[in-house]
Design a protein around this motif. Structure first.
Motif, PDB file in Angstrom:
ATOM      1  N   ALA A 296       0.828  -1.209   0.000  1.00 43.21           N
ATOM      2  CA  ALA A 296       0.000   0.000   0.000  1.00 43.21           C
ATOM      3  C   ALA A 296       0.863   1.260   0.000  1.00 43.21           C
ATOM      4  O   ALA A 296       2.075   1.226   0.239  1.00 43.21           O
ATOM      5  CB  ALA A 296      -0.919  -0.009   1.223  1.00 43.21           C
ATOM      6  N   ASP A 297       0.186   2.375  -0.232  1.00 44.18           N
ATOM      7  CA  ASP A 297       0.852   3.683  -0.184  1.00 44.18           C
ATOM      8  C   ASP A 297       0.631   4.388   1.157  1.00 44.18           C
ATOM      9  O   ASP A 297       1.305   5.379   1.452  1.00 44.18           O
ATOM     10  CB  ASP A 297       0.317   4.582  -1.307  1.00 44.18           C
ATOM     11  N   GLY A 298      -0.304   3.894   1.945  1.00 47.56           N
ATOM     12  CA  GLY A 298      -0.583   4.528   3.225  1.00 47.56           C
ATOM     13  C   GLY A 298      -1.662   3.767   3.965  1.00 47.56           C
ATOM     14  O   GLY A 298      -2.179   2.747   3.495  1.00 47.56           O
ATOM     15  N   TYR A 299      -2.008   4.275   5.124  1.00 45.54           N
ATOM     16  CA  TYR A 299      -2.993   3.629   5.997  1.00 45.54           C
ATOM     17  C   TYR A 299      -3.936   4.697   6.526  1.00 45.54           C
ATOM     18  O   TYR A 299      -3.522   5.827   6.810  1.00 45.54           O
ATOM     19  CB  TYR A 299      -2.287   2.933   7.169  1.00 45.54           C
ATOM     20  N   VAL A 300      -5.229   4.331   6.699  1.00 44.78           N
ATOM     21  CA  VAL A 300      -6.222   5.279   7.213  1.00 44.78           C
ATOM     22  C   VAL A 300      -7.069   4.568   8.255  1.00 44.78           C
ATOM     23  O   VAL A 300      -7.464   3.418   8.084  1.00 44.78           O
ATOM     24  CB  VAL A 300      -7.085   5.853   6.060  1.00 44.78           C
ATOM     25  N   HIS A 301      -7.372   5.281   9.360  1.00 42.43           N
ATOM     26  CA  HIS A 301      -8.094   4.700  10.498  1.00 42.43           C
ATOM     27  C   HIS A 301      -9.036   5.773  11.022  1.00 42.43           C
ATOM     28  O   HIS A 301      -8.583   6.831  11.482  1.00 42.43           O
ATOM     29  CB  HIS A 301      -7.081   4.301  11.586  1.00 42.43           C
ATOM     30  N   THR A 302     -10.352   5.511  10.949  1.00 40.65           N
ATOM     31  CA  THR A 302     -11.323   6.562  11.262  1.00 40.65           C
ATOM     32  C   THR A 302     -12.255   6.149  12.405  1.00 40.65           C
ATOM     33  O   THR A 302     -13.458   6.408  12.372  1.00 40.65           O
ATOM     34  CB  THR A 302     -12.155   6.902  10.011  1.00 40.65           C
ATOM     35  N   ALA A 303     -11.689   5.550  13.446  1.00 48.92           N
ATOM     36  CA  ALA A 303     -12.494   5.071  14.570  1.00 48.92           C
ATOM     37  C   ALA A 303     -13.209   6.222  15.287  1.00 48.92           C
ATOM     38  O   ALA A 303     -12.700   7.343  15.372  1.00 48.92           O
ATOM     39  CB  ALA A 303     -11.612   4.325  15.563  1.00 48.92           C
ATOM     40  N   ARG A 304     -14.403   5.909  15.806  1.00 51.46           N
ATOM     41  CA  ARG A 304     -15.145   6.855  16.637  1.00 51.46           C
ATOM     42  C   ARG A 304     -14.582   6.881  18.054  1.00 51.46           C
ATOM     43  O   ARG A 304     -14.613   7.907  18.719  1.00 51.46           O
ATOM     44  CB  ARG A 304     -16.617   6.462  16.691  1.00 51.46           C
ATOM     45  N   TRP A 305     -14.163   5.752  18.550  1.00 51.45           N
ATOM     46  CA  TRP A 305     -13.526   5.691  19.863  1.00 51.45           C
ATOM     47  C   TRP A 305     -12.580   4.512  19.884  1.00 51.45           C
ATOM     48  O   TRP A 305     -12.746   3.535  19.167  1.00 51.45           O
ATOM     49  CB  TRP A 305     -14.549   5.589  20.989  1.00 51.45           C
ATOM     50  N   GLU A 306     -11.557   4.657  20.689  1.00 54.48           N
ATOM     51  CA  GLU A 306     -10.596   3.595  20.948  1.00 54.48           C
ATOM     52  C   GLU A 306     -10.212   3.712  22.422  1.00 54.48           C
ATOM     53  O   GLU A 306     -10.803   4.492  23.163  1.00 54.48           O
ATOM     54  CB  GLU A 306      -9.354   3.728  20.057  1.00 54.48           C
ATOM     55  N   GLY A 307      -9.220   2.990  22.835  1.00 51.94           N
ATOM     56  CA  GLY A 307      -8.631   3.183  24.145  1.00 51.94           C
ATOM     57  C   GLY A 307      -7.349   3.965  24.016  1.00 51.94           C
ATOM     58  O   GLY A 307      -7.235   5.107  24.476  1.00 51.94           O
ATOM     59  N   PRO A 308      -6.353   3.383  23.368  1.00 48.82           N
ATOM     60  CA  PRO A 308      -5.082   4.086  23.205  1.00 48.82           C
ATOM     61  C   PRO A 308      -5.186   5.198  22.169  1.00 48.82           C
ATOM     62  O   PRO A 308      -5.965   5.113  21.220  1.00 48.82           O
ATOM     63  CB  PRO A 308      -4.139   2.974  22.713  1.00 48.82           C
ATOM     64  N   ALA A 361      -2.282  12.569  -0.208  1.00 49.12           N
ATOM     65  CA  ALA A 361      -2.211  12.307  -1.646  1.00 49.12           C
ATOM     66  C   ALA A 361      -1.378  13.356  -2.367  1.00 49.12           C
ATOM     67  O   ALA A 361      -0.749  13.064  -3.402  1.00 49.12           O
ATOM     68  CB  ALA A 361      -3.615  12.249  -2.235  1.00 49.12           C
ATOM     69  N   ALA A 362      -1.359  14.588  -1.845  1.00 42.20           N
ATOM     70  CA  ALA A 362      -0.624  15.666  -2.500  1.00 42.20           C
ATOM     71  C   ALA A 362       0.883  15.605  -2.248  1.00 42.20           C
ATOM     72  O   ALA A 362       1.654  16.276  -2.940  1.00 42.20           O
ATOM     73  CB  ALA A 362      -1.175  17.016  -2.040  1.00 42.20           C
ATOM     74  N   LEU A 363       1.308  14.820  -1.259  1.00 40.55           N
ATOM     75  CA  LEU A 363       2.739  14.745  -0.964  1.00 40.55           C
ATOM     76  C   LEU A 363       3.482  14.000  -2.060  1.00 40.55           C
ATOM     77  O   LEU A 363       3.009  12.984  -2.563  1.00 40.55           O
ATOM     78  CB  LEU A 363       2.976  14.022   0.364  1.00 40.55           C
ATOM     79  N   PRO A 364       4.663  14.452  -2.440  1.00 48.17           N
ATOM     80  CA  PRO A 364       5.485  13.671  -3.363  1.00 48.17           C
ATOM     81  C   PRO A 364       5.843  12.324  -2.731  1.00 48.17           C
ATOM     82  O   PRO A 364       5.900  12.208  -1.494  1.00 48.17           O
ATOM     83  CB  PRO A 364       6.733  14.544  -3.565  1.00 48.17           C
ATOM     84  N   PRO A 365       6.077  11.303  -3.519  1.00 51.23           N
ATOM     85  CA  PRO A 365       6.395   9.983  -2.958  1.00 51.23           C
ATOM     86  C   PRO A 365       7.528  10.006  -1.943  1.00 51.23           C
ATOM     87  O   PRO A 365       7.474   9.294  -0.929  1.00 51.23           O
ATOM     88  CB  PRO A 365       6.747   9.152  -4.192  1.00 51.23           C
ATOM     89  N   ALA A 366       8.550  10.808  -2.172  1.00 50.45           N
ATOM     90  CA  ALA A 366       9.679  10.847  -1.236  1.00 50.45           C
ATOM     91  C   ALA A 366       9.240  11.391   0.127  1.00 50.45           C
ATOM     92  O   ALA A 366       9.709  10.916   1.174  1.00 50.45           O
ATOM     93  CB  ALA A 366      10.813  11.696  -1.805  1.00 50.45           C
ATOM     94  N   GLU A 367       8.328  12.372   0.127  1.00 49.79           N
ATOM     95  CA  GLU A 367       7.862  12.925   1.406  1.00 49.79           C
ATOM     96  C   GLU A 367       6.925  11.955   2.118  1.00 49.79           C
ATOM     97  O   GLU A 367       6.931  11.873   3.359  1.00 49.79           O
ATOM     98  CB  GLU A 367       7.181  14.274   1.163  1.00 49.79           C
ATOM     99  N   ARG A 368       6.127  11.212   1.356  1.00 55.94           N
ATOM    100  CA  ARG A 368       5.311  10.174   2.000  1.00 55.94           C
ATOM    101  C   ARG A 368       6.208   9.105   2.633  1.00 55.94           C
ATOM    102  O   ARG A 368       5.940   8.628   3.745  1.00 55.94           O
ATOM    103  CB  ARG A 368       4.364   9.528   0.986  1.00 55.94           C
ATOM    104  N   ALA A 369       7.271   8.742   1.924  1.00 61.42           N
ATOM    105  CA  ALA A 369       8.201   7.753   2.473  1.00 61.42           C
ATOM    106  C   ALA A 369       8.871   8.275   3.731  1.00 61.42           C
ATOM    107  O   ALA A 369       9.075   7.534   4.703  1.00 61.42           O
ATOM    108  CB  ALA A 369       9.245   7.374   1.424  1.00 61.42           C
ATOM    109  N   ALA A 370       9.220   9.561   3.754  1.00 60.18           N
ATOM    110  CA  ALA A 370       9.847  10.142   4.941  1.00 60.18           C
ATOM    111  C   ALA A 370       8.883  10.144   6.121  1.00 60.18           C
ATOM    112  O   ALA A 370       9.277   9.879   7.268  1.00 60.18           O
ATOM    113  CB  ALA A 370      10.317  11.568   4.630  1.00 60.18           C
ATOM    114  N   MET A 371       7.605  10.416   5.870  1.00 70.63           N
ATOM    115  CA  MET A 371       6.615  10.366   6.946  1.00 70.63           C
ATOM    116  C   MET A 371       6.482   8.943   7.474  1.00 70.63           C
ATOM    117  O   MET A 371       6.413   8.719   8.698  1.00 70.63           O
ATOM    118  CB  MET A 371       5.261  10.870   6.451  1.00 70.63           C
ATOM    119  N   GLY A 372       6.467   7.974   6.567  1.00 68.16           N
ATOM    120  CA  GLY A 372       6.400   6.589   7.000  1.00 68.16           C
ATOM    121  C   GLY A 372       7.601   6.189   7.830  1.00 68.16           C
ATOM    122  O   GLY A 372       7.466   5.494   8.852  1.00 68.16           O
ATOM    123  N   ALA A 373       8.778   6.644   7.442  1.00 69.42           N
ATOM    124  CA  ALA A 373       9.996   6.321   8.195  1.00 69.42           C
ATOM    125  C   ALA A 373       9.980   6.982   9.571  1.00 69.42           C
ATOM    126  O   ALA A 373      10.411   6.381  10.570  1.00 69.42           O
ATOM    127  CB  ALA A 373      11.229   6.756   7.403  1.00 69.42           C
TER     128      ALA A 373
END
Length: 403
Positions: A296-308, A361-373
């Motif tokens: 994948a290129d990224g992950y998305v999580h839109t929970a209404r409530w969690e614990g942590p 989605a607007a981030l260049p691939p290198a910046e998305r990779a840096a965020m992931g790192a």
């Protein structure tokens, strides 16, 4: 109680610190059960014997992993009916008979019986408070459940180990003295990175429904109102960027089966009504999530409530190097910098989620990779389950020592 099992015929290893009991109504492979497994691992390493009392066994389940640790597992069907008047006496009798020194309650539905059994057996009662509290049913029934729960935890909790400050505030609001609460976030065992050959990556992306130019986002979680997949679908409506979302998970909670099945059906209708058939794929339950994240290129999580504040699914995605978008449903995570380590959206706000996805989605691939790192480095530095498990075991020892 019935059906006690040792670890698959293996010779059990006996610790020297005494026996603890842990209750777990649902021994599946979702967040609370995974943390119960990891804390059990830490307690065993610290010399404790452990008995896990659990409800009906789903598939997949953590029980094989638990038993491999030398933990005794006991099926207690009455955990599915926590109001059964025979449950607490039976659990307390087993604790006394086996010399249990403490009872640890995990799931919301089994915490009150765990505390009542601990009090009846005259041992401490510890809670792993993994999630924010919700009491289901018609309003009068939900209010009755809340009052009963509050009365038990306020009176009988020796220590509540809370996954976030938000959860801690709930527990003190229920009447647990602040000095009997502590915040300990969840953690994960950081796996080695998954490396996919180009052909395998292309195959998995096609299986998840992504086109050649799509930004492919994965969402992992059971199909349940708590996890807010409907918020995510609403956020995709009108999104200008070519984004495809793969939903990994199924409806399957044995207690809330009707609600979760109804919710899953509503999600499919929502996809059709919004015309998102080409933007969303329902994958069902998968046991190869690490490979899906690697494709994948990224992950998305839109929970209404969690614990942590950092849910386990989000941590696992961050550890895999995926740039993440997730909601602030349990507050802002400590030592997390939005924009560097990931992107934080407002809970139950499709417009906010849409903005964060568009930003990713607007981030260049290198910046998305840096965020992931950066996210992966954050998890390695602060959320290693081995470290948190040792802290949990020290907290339990402190309770046993009267601290």
């Amino acid at each position: 109680m019935a059906v006690a099992r040792a670890a698959g015929g293996r010779r059990r290893v006996t610790g020297g610190a005494g026996r603890l009991f842990m209750t777990l109504r649902l021994p599946d492979r979702t967040g609370a059960a995974k943390m119960a497994l990891e804390f059990a691992r830490a307690l065993r390493a610290d010399g404790f014997d452990l008995t896990l009392v659990h409800g009906a066994v789903p598939r997949p389940s953590i029980l094989p992993d638990v038993e491999a640790l030398g933990v005794t597992t006991v099926l207690e069907p009455r955990l599915e009916r926590p109001w059964d008047p025979r449950l607490v006496p039976a659990l307390a009798d087993r604790v006394r008979r086996d010399g249990g020194r403490c009872v640890i309650g995990v799931n919301q539905r089994d915490r009150a019986p765990a505390l009542l059994a601990a009090a009846r057996a005259a041992v401490p009662g510890v809670l792993m408070v993994q999630n924010q509290h919700h009491f289901w049913g018609p309003r009068p029934l939900a209010a009755l459940k809340r009052r009963g729960y509050r009365a038990v935890v306020a009176r009988s909790t020796t220590l509540a180990v809370c996954t976030s400050a938000v959860v801690q505030e709930e527990m003190t609001g229920f009447g647990v003295p602040p000095g009997r609460t502590v915040v300990l976030p969840n953690g994960i065992a950081v796996p080695p990175p998954v490396r996919l050959a180009p052909a395998e990556r292309a195959r998995l992306r096609a299986e998840m429904g992504a086109g050649a130019d799509d930004l492919l986002l994965v969402n992992v979680g059971r199909l349940d109102p708590q996890k807010g997949q409907d918020v995510l679908l609403a956020a995709l409506d009108g999104l200008p960027a070519p984004v495809h979302v793969a939903l990994v998970g199924s409806a399957g909670d044995s207690v809330a089966a009707r609600r979760t099945r109804g919710y899953a059906s509503a999600l499919h209708r929502q996809v059709r009504d919004l015309g998102l058939e080409r933007a969303v794929t329902f994958l069902g339950w998968r046991d190869d999530v690490a490979r899906l994240l690697a494709a994948a290129d990224g992950y998305v999580h839109t929970a209404r409530w969690e614990g942590p504040a950092l849910p386990l699914a989000v941590m696992e995605a961050m550890a895999a190097g995926c740039p993440t978008v997730f909601t602030d449903c349990s507050g802002r995570p400590p030592v997390f910098e939005p924009g560097r380590d990931g992107l934080l959206a407002v809970s139950e706000d499709p417009a906010s989620v849409r903005e964060r996805i568009a930003e990713l989605a607007a981030l260049p691939p290198a910046e998305r990779a840096a965020m992931g790192a950066a996210g992966a480095a954050l998890i390695r530095a602060h959320y290693r389950v081995e470290d948190l498990g040792r802290t949990f075991s020290r907290l339990v020892r402190g309770v046993l020592d009267g601290g």
